[in-house]
Design a protein around this motif. Sequence first.
Motif, short mmCIF file in Angstrom:
data_model
loop_
_atom_site.label_atom_id
_atom_site.label_comp_id
_atom_site.label_asym_id
_atom_site.label_seq_id
_atom_site.Cartn_x
_atom_site.Cartn_y
_atom_site.Cartn_z
N SER A 109 0.77 -1.25 0.00
CA SER A 109 0.00 0.00 0.00
C SER A 109 0.80 1.29 0.00
CB SER A 109 -0.93 0.01 1.22
OG SER A 109 -0.19 -0.11 2.42
N GLN A 110 2.08 1.26 0.33
CA GLN A 110 2.77 2.50 0.70
C GLN A 110 3.29 3.34 -0.46
OE1 GLN A 110 3.73 -0.58 1.37
NE2 GLN A 110 5.87 -0.90 0.88
N LYS A 111 2.73 3.13 -1.65
CA LYS A 111 3.11 3.95 -2.81
C LYS A 111 1.92 4.80 -3.28
CE LYS A 111 6.78 1.16 -2.97
NZ LYS A 111 8.15 1.51 -2.55
N ASN A 112 0.93 4.12 -3.88
CA ASN A 112 -0.24 4.82 -4.43
C ASN A 112 -1.55 4.50 -3.71
OD1 ASN A 112 0.90 6.40 -6.52
ND2 ASN A 112 1.02 4.62 -7.86
N ILE A 113 -1.51 3.56 -2.76
CA ILE A 113 -2.74 3.16 -2.08
C ILE A 113 -2.95 3.92 -0.78
CG2 ILE A 113 -3.93 1.22 -0.98
CD1 ILE A 113 -2.54 -0.63 -2.99
N GLY A 114 -1.88 4.17 -0.04
CA GLY A 114 -2.00 4.86 1.24
C GLY A 114 -0.79 4.60 2.10
N PRO A 115 -0.92 4.70 3.42
CA PRO A 115 0.20 4.38 4.31
C PRO A 115 0.47 2.88 4.31
CG PRO A 115 -1.76 4.81 5.60
CD PRO A 115 -2.11 5.14 4.18
N SER A 116 1.64 2.49 4.78
CA SER A 116 1.98 1.07 4.83
C SER A 116 1.07 0.34 5.81
CB SER A 116 3.45 0.90 5.25
OG SER A 116 3.68 1.51 6.50
N GLY A 117 0.91 -0.96 5.58
CA GLY A 117 0.11 -1.75 6.52
C GLY A 117 -0.76 -2.79 5.88
N ILE A 118 -1.13 -2.61 4.61
CA ILE A 118 -1.95 -3.62 3.94
C ILE A 118 -1.36 -3.93 2.56
CG2 ILE A 118 -4.13 -3.06 5.09
CD1 ILE A 118 -4.95 -1.50 2.60
N LEU A 177 -9.96 6.64 1.57
CA LEU A 177 -9.88 8.07 1.29
C LEU A 177 -9.10 8.34 0.00
CD1 LEU A 177 -9.25 9.69 4.81
CD2 LEU A 177 -11.42 9.12 3.68
N ILE A 178 -8.05 7.55 -0.23
CA ILE A 178 -7.27 7.69 -1.46
C ILE A 178 -8.13 7.37 -2.68
CG2 ILE A 178 -5.35 6.77 -2.81
CD1 ILE A 178 -4.32 8.51 -0.61
N PHE A 179 -8.90 6.29 -2.60
CA PHE A 179 -9.76 5.91 -3.73
C PHE A 179 -10.80 7.00 -4.00
CE2 PHE A 179 -9.10 1.21 -2.31
CZ PHE A 179 -7.78 1.29 -2.72
N ASP A 180 -11.37 7.56 -2.94
CA ASP A 180 -12.31 8.68 -3.10
C ASP A 180 -11.63 9.85 -3.81
OD1 ASP A 180 -14.37 7.34 -1.83
OD2 ASP A 180 -13.97 8.23 0.13
N ILE A 228 -9.04 9.82 -5.85
CA ILE A 228 -8.81 9.53 -7.27
C ILE A 228 -10.10 9.68 -8.06
CG2 ILE A 228 -8.14 7.74 -8.93
CD1 ILE A 228 -6.25 6.60 -6.83
N LEU A 229 -11.18 9.17 -7.53
CA LEU A 229 -12.47 9.27 -8.22
C LEU A 229 -12.90 10.73 -8.40
CD1 LEU A 229 -14.36 6.34 -6.44
CD2 LEU A 229 -13.84 6.48 -8.90
N LYS A 230 -12.67 11.55 -7.38
CA LYS A 230 -13.06 12.96 -7.45
C LYS A 230 -12.17 13.76 -8.39
CE LYS A 230 -14.99 13.08 -2.77
NZ LYS A 230 -14.80 13.56 -1.37
N ASN A 231 -10.98 13.21 -8.70
CA ASN A 231 -10.03 13.93 -9.54
C ASN A 231 -9.86 13.30 -10.91
OD1 ASN A 231 -8.48 16.21 -7.88
ND2 ASN A 231 -8.91 14.52 -6.47
N GLY A 232 -10.94 12.72 -11.42
CA GLY A 232 -10.95 12.26 -12.80
C GLY A 232 -10.66 10.80 -13.02
N GLY A 233 -10.47 10.03 -11.94
CA GLY A 233 -10.24 8.60 -12.08
C GLY A 233 -8.87 8.26 -12.63
#
Length: 363
Positions: free
Chosen positions: A196-205, A252-255, A257-262
């Motif tokens: 997760s720690q690149k484009n998905i969010g903080p590290s952990g999953i 929150l990251i997915f939201d 991306i969706l709000k900024n044009g996908g």
Amino acid sequence: MCKIYNFSAGPSILPIDVMKKANKEFLNWKNSGSSIIEISHRSKIFISMTKKIEKNFRNLLNIPNNYKILFLHGGARGQFSAVPMNLLKSFDEETDYINTGYWSMSAAFEAMKYSKTNIIDVKKIKNRKKHILKMSKWNIKNTSKYIHYCPNETIEGIAIHEEPNFYKNLIVGDFSSSILSRKIKIQNYDLIYASSQKNIGPSGITILIIKKKLLFNNKNKYIPSILDYYINYKNNSMFNTPSTFSWYMSGLIFDWILKNGGIEKIEKNNFIKSKLLYDTIDNSNLYINDIHYLNRSIMNVTFRLKHNNLNKKFLEKSEKEGLLYLRGHSLFGGMRASIYNAMPIEGVKKLSNFMIKFEKKFG
């Protein structure tokens, strides 16, 4: 105080809007009176959130219904073991591991514990530039159970932009540093994993995208339960307590991306950012990139200075300008600018302008 831009390879920069929202909700999430890090993963409110997150992720990458999505522990390194354990029935089965750099080889070394691992070298050097052979020239064995490759090597800044089409083998992709950066033909893969720690969010999953039929493939009774895809699937990725905060932040990251044009808009922005940096390097007499233009990473732009004695000064001056974590990996040295989705174009422009000024003064 100058504007700070974080070029770290990971954990990496996060969108400022996402961090502001997380900060606002931290002490009282969804008017529950509790922080997100205190909410039970078994509660209705948390489970409702995870369903929305999975739906948004599926929509972002246009993931077909015959694929399942798992949110797992252990980072990508955990999957280096989990993949062969889940896809193979015995040590005698063959696997093909495509060698393009440090991370693909790390996966291969782990796979050797569980299979007859064929390491296929596809990285070559021509005219002092590293390039990767086209997939049609890969020496794939039809007898191999699956092909594993890493489309983006963060350390060297080398990437495979071609999509696989090996129909006689299962295709496994480590997308840890490139997931959500561009459109993917999911149907061309049988299993994709990404920490997760690149484009998905903080590290952990670590997110897993897997064809549903493969979940019932495992006959290895010795596989640890926490690594068993079927067990994690049956328990909705909650066989043990998940990293709840990382899961929440990914949503929150997915939201965002969706709000900024996908993904389409994200991919366009990433191309603009990487082109700006590579143009700065190519038009320079001081900076050198060693990757053939067809295999240049759009996520991790690596370069070195023609004069090694300027490295320390470059890093000192760049940090004073608010351009942080540009030092290259210890294995390869030089510089590395990681420009993941959350890096704004303004940050890349600032780096480009700094590089031009630095060369005029010291080059």
